[in-house]
Design a protein around this motif. Structure first.
Motif, PDB file in Angstrom:
ATOM      1  N   HIS A  92       1.155  -1.470   0.015  1.00 54.64           N
ATOM      2  CA  HIS A  92      -0.278  -0.093   0.312  1.00 54.64           C
ATOM      3  C   HIS A  92       0.888   1.542   0.137  1.00 54.64           C
ATOM      4  N   ALA A  93       0.418   2.047  -0.411  1.00 53.88           N
ATOM      5  CA  ALA A  93       1.590   3.629  -1.290  1.00 53.88           C
ATOM      6  C   ALA A  93       0.495   4.208  -0.191  1.00 53.88           C
ATOM      7  N   VAL A  94       1.639   4.611   1.162  1.00 52.36           N
ATOM      8  CA  VAL A  94       0.639   5.368   1.660  1.00 52.36           C
ATOM      9  C   VAL A  94       0.532   7.376   0.779  1.00 52.36           C
ATOM     10  N   THR A 100      -4.331   7.319   7.576  1.00 50.88           N
ATOM     11  CA  THR A 100      -4.229   7.727   9.328  1.00 50.88           C
ATOM     12  C   THR A 100      -3.277   6.158   9.776  1.00 50.88           C
ATOM     13  N   ALA A 101      -3.305   6.555  11.066  1.00 52.58           N
ATOM     14  CA  ALA A 101      -2.162   6.257  11.781  1.00 52.58           C
ATOM     15  C   ALA A 101      -3.243   4.637  12.085  1.00 52.58           C
ATOM     16  N   ALA A 102      -4.441   4.513  12.214  1.00 43.55           N
ATOM     17  CA  ALA A 102      -4.857   3.129  11.924  1.00 43.55           C
ATOM     18  C   ALA A 102      -5.182   1.910  11.076  1.00 43.55           C
ATOM     19  N   THR A 103      -4.131   3.138   9.745  1.00 45.59           N
ATOM     20  CA  THR A 103      -4.800   2.502   8.762  1.00 45.59           C
ATOM     21  C   THR A 103      -3.340   1.726   8.154  1.00 45.59           C
ATOM     22  N   VAL A 104      -2.200   3.161   8.689  1.00 40.10           N
ATOM     23  CA  VAL A 104      -0.182   2.424   8.384  1.00 40.10           C
ATOM     24  C   VAL A 104       0.162   2.311   9.558  1.00 40.10           C
ATOM     25  N   GLY A 105      -0.176   3.010  10.505  1.00 40.74           N
ATOM     26  CA  GLY A 105       0.523   3.132  11.223  1.00 40.74           C
ATOM     27  C   GLY A 105       1.357   3.986  12.033  1.00 40.74           C
ATOM     28  N   LEU A 111       7.080   8.685   7.906  1.00 42.60           N
ATOM     29  CA  LEU A 111       8.506   8.974   6.776  1.00 42.60           C
ATOM     30  C   LEU A 111       7.499   8.888   5.712  1.00 42.60           C
ATOM     31  N   ALA A 112       5.794   9.157   5.320  1.00 44.11           N
ATOM     32  CA  ALA A 112       5.666   9.717   3.706  1.00 44.11           C
ATOM     33  C   ALA A 112       6.094  11.077   3.528  1.00 44.11           C
ATOM     34  N   ARG A 113       6.175  11.949   4.952  1.00 47.17           N
ATOM     35  CA  ARG A 113       6.055  12.881   4.524  1.00 47.17           C
ATOM     36  C   ARG A 113       8.162  13.738   4.194  1.00 47.17           C
ATOM     37  N   THR A 114       8.881  12.439   3.983  1.00 50.22           N
ATOM     38  CA  THR A 114      10.067  12.778   3.569  1.00 50.22           C
ATOM     39  C   THR A 114      10.462  12.217   1.976  1.00 50.22           C
ATOM     40  N   ALA A 115       9.333  10.585   2.034  1.00 46.89           N
ATOM     41  CA  ALA A 115       9.865  10.130   0.641  1.00 46.89           C
ATOM     42  C   ALA A 115       8.551   9.348   0.452  1.00 46.89           C
ATOM     43  N   PRO A 116       8.644   8.743  -0.631  1.00 46.93           N
ATOM     44  CA  PRO A 116       7.286   7.454  -1.083  1.00 46.93           C
ATOM     45  C   PRO A 116       7.464   6.481   0.712  1.00 46.93           C
ATOM     46  N   VAL A 117       6.386   6.331   0.756  1.00 52.22           N
ATOM     47  CA  VAL A 117       6.087   4.877   1.608  1.00 52.22           C
ATOM     48  C   VAL A 117       5.552   3.816   0.782  1.00 52.22           C
ATOM     49  N   TRP A 118       5.872   2.081   1.467  1.00 52.25           N
ATOM     50  CA  TRP A 118       5.121   1.785   0.445  1.00 52.25           C
ATOM     51  C   TRP A 118       4.853   0.371   2.337  1.00 52.25           C
ATOM     52  N   VAL A 119       4.112   0.318   2.607  1.00 48.07           N
ATOM     53  CA  VAL A 119       3.107  -0.481   3.688  1.00 48.07           C
ATOM     54  C   VAL A 119       3.270  -2.111   3.371  1.00 48.07           C
ATOM     55  N   ALA A 120       4.099  -2.590   3.921  1.00 49.76           N
ATOM     56  CA  ALA A 120       3.800  -4.315   3.452  1.00 49.76           C
ATOM     57  C   ALA A 120       3.935  -5.311   4.113  1.00 49.76           C
ATOM     58  N   LYS A 121       3.393  -5.588   5.391  1.00 47.44           N
ATOM     59  CA  LYS A 121       3.552  -7.045   5.758  1.00 47.44           C
ATOM     60  C   LYS A 121       3.960  -8.284   4.646  1.00 47.44           C
ATOM     61  N   ASP A 122       3.767  -8.246   3.877  1.00 43.93           N
ATOM     62  CA  ASP A 122       5.290  -8.714   3.203  1.00 43.93           C
ATOM     63  C   ASP A 122       6.301  -8.804   2.160  1.00 43.93           C
ATOM     64  N   ALA A 124       8.699  -8.586   1.345  1.00 43.48           N
ATOM     65  CA  ALA A 124       8.806  -8.710  -0.754  1.00 43.48           C
ATOM     66  C   ALA A 124       8.061  -8.263  -1.492  1.00 43.48           C
ATOM     67  N   GLN A 125       6.747  -8.415  -1.303  1.00 42.25           N
ATOM     68  CA  GLN A 125       5.762  -7.883  -2.449  1.00 42.25           C
ATOM     69  C   GLN A 125       5.907  -6.143  -1.883  1.00 42.25           C
ATOM     70  N   GLY A 126       6.530  -5.447  -1.081  1.00 43.42           N
ATOM     71  CA  GLY A 126       6.377  -4.384  -0.846  1.00 43.42           C
ATOM     72  C   GLY A 126       7.600  -4.140  -1.600  1.00 43.42           C
ATOM     73  N   ALA A 127       8.961  -5.219  -1.602  1.00 48.03           N
ATOM     74  CA  ALA A 127      10.013  -4.692  -2.231  1.00 48.03           C
ATOM     75  C   ALA A 127       9.217  -4.257  -3.497  1.00 48.03           C
ATOM     76  N   ARG A 128       9.328  -5.550  -4.512  1.00 48.17           N
ATOM     77  CA  ARG A 128       8.905  -5.095  -6.092  1.00 48.17           C
ATOM     78  C   ARG A 128       8.221  -4.355  -6.325  1.00 48.17           C
ATOM     79  N   ALA A 129       6.892  -3.735  -5.788  1.00 45.55           N
ATOM     80  CA  ALA A 129       6.011  -2.500  -5.508  1.00 45.55           C
ATOM     81  C   ALA A 129       7.228  -1.049  -5.442  1.00 45.55           C
ATOM     82  N   ALA A 130       7.950  -0.591  -4.603  1.00 49.57           N
ATOM     83  CA  ALA A 130       8.401  -0.145  -4.466  1.00 49.57           C
ATOM     84  C   ALA A 130       9.598   0.657  -5.836  1.00 49.57           C
ATOM     85  N   GLN A 131       9.676  -0.890  -6.729  1.00 52.69           N
ATOM     86  CA  GLN A 131      11.033  -0.985  -7.411  1.00 52.69           C
ATOM     87  C   GLN A 131      10.744  -0.948  -8.746  1.00 52.69           C
TER      88      GLN A 131
END
Length: 327
Positions: A92-94, A100-105, A111-122, A124-131
């Motif tokens: 999930h791209a923040v 809110t904190a309830a959805t992404v912590g 972190l999202a104030r500085t650069a794009p953030v990917w939230v991923a419980k998995d 590896a999936q998050g790294a693929r999305a960022a790439q």
């Protein structure tokens, strides 16, 4: 969770000894998890900022500082985080407008104030999305023990004062894994805290590149001498209280909540009432402020922080010298 006192005791006590068999299970579970997972290897550098203990070592400020330096150097870093405390499974791209904190912590919002953030419980999936989204580097906030993504450089953050606690693994102590194992995987160690504090045992002997940093207030949000009621729900609230006092704020009361505490409206009503009865202002951390119910945001002042690097020797400068091909 608030860390029990025996975790920081210089020697393991009776309770720690009784819990040691459970720590064997924790350690065995971690080893089994690493053995059965083949890590995903992105085509871009992965810089992981994490710690060896449960609780507040200061990894998020370090991750932010690293991303800021990458951006200043012309790179396009994306953060990857689990989104602790949030419901989003991801990837999930923040979005600061809707999340809110309830959805992404809380950490993801900072972190999202500085650069794009990917939230991923998995991860590896998050790294693929960022790439796929065009990141030049992935900065992992936490995930030091997560085997899902291969790290190019692992950066271990250690608190100068609490170190590795009593040296025992959870629940007998604060360690997520043996300190020696964490140090062995680390490419760089960041020691957070007063520069005159001794380096925690075991770090110098590990032969790693070590850089020291201290948290300081970015800009005083209130005039010195302002009476305040300070509250915080972070790993080590006392560090925030000390930072607030260091800029001259007069703390009439300190309220510590569990790490990542989801503040309710009742919490804020009580805090506001307590502060008003004392003629004080409410002050908290930026991390806590994003968990304050929106209707009470104007009643709370957040204290922004930055990292001060000993001798001007920043993590990024050390990273460039140790791993020039990465940056």
């Amino acid at each position: 969770m608030r860390p029990p006192a025996f975790w920081s005791a210089p020697k393991a006590g009776v309770l720690s000894g009784l819990l040691t068999p459970l720590s064997w299970l924790w350690r065995a579970g971690g080893a089994a998890r690493r053995a059965r997972i083949t890590p995903f290897r992105p085509d871009i550098p992965v810089l992981c900022v994490g710690n060896a203990v449960l609780g507040g070592a200061g990894k998020t400020p370090v991750a932010l500082s690293l991303a800021e330096a990458l951006i200043q150097d012309g790179h396009r870093p994306h953060f990857l985080t689990r989104g602790y405390g949030g419901s989003a499974q991801g990837p999930h791209a923040v979005d600061l407008e809707t999340d809110t904190a309830a959805t992404v912590g809380d950490e993801a919002l900072l972190l999202a104030r500085t650069a794009p953030v990917w939230v991923a419980k998995d991860r590896a999936q998050g790294a693929r999305a960022a790439q796929a989204a065009g990141a030049s580097h992935i900065v992992m906030d936490d995930g030091f023990q997560n085997p899902g993504v291969a790290k190019t450089v692992s950066i271990l953050v250690v608190d100068a004062q609490s170190g590795f606690g009593n040296g025992r693994i959870f629940p007998a102590g604060p360690l997520r894994e043996p300190a020696a194992a964490a140090l062995d995987r680390a490419g760089i160690v960041v020691v957070m805290g007063p520069f005159d504090a001794p380096v925690p045992p075991g770090i110098d002997a590990a032969g790693k590149a070590v850089v020291r940093a201290s948290v300081v207030a970015a800009a005083p949000p209130l005039p010195p001498g302002t009476p305040c009621l300070a509250f915080a729900g972070i790993g080590r609230p006392e560090k925030f209280f000390a930072t607030a006092e260091a800029i001259g704020l007069k703390l009439l009361r300190r309220r510590a909540f569990p790490d990542h505490h989801p503040y309710s409206e009742e919490d804020l009503r009580r805090l506001i009432q307590d502060a008003r009865s004392r003629g004080a202002r409410l002050i908290t951390t930026e991390k806590d402020a994003v968990r304050v119910p929106p209707r009470y945001a104007d009643d709370v002042t957040a204290l922004p922080i930055v990292l001060e690097w000993q001798g001007g020797r920043s993590l990024y400068s050390v990273l460039k010298s140790v791993c020039p091909d990465v940056v």
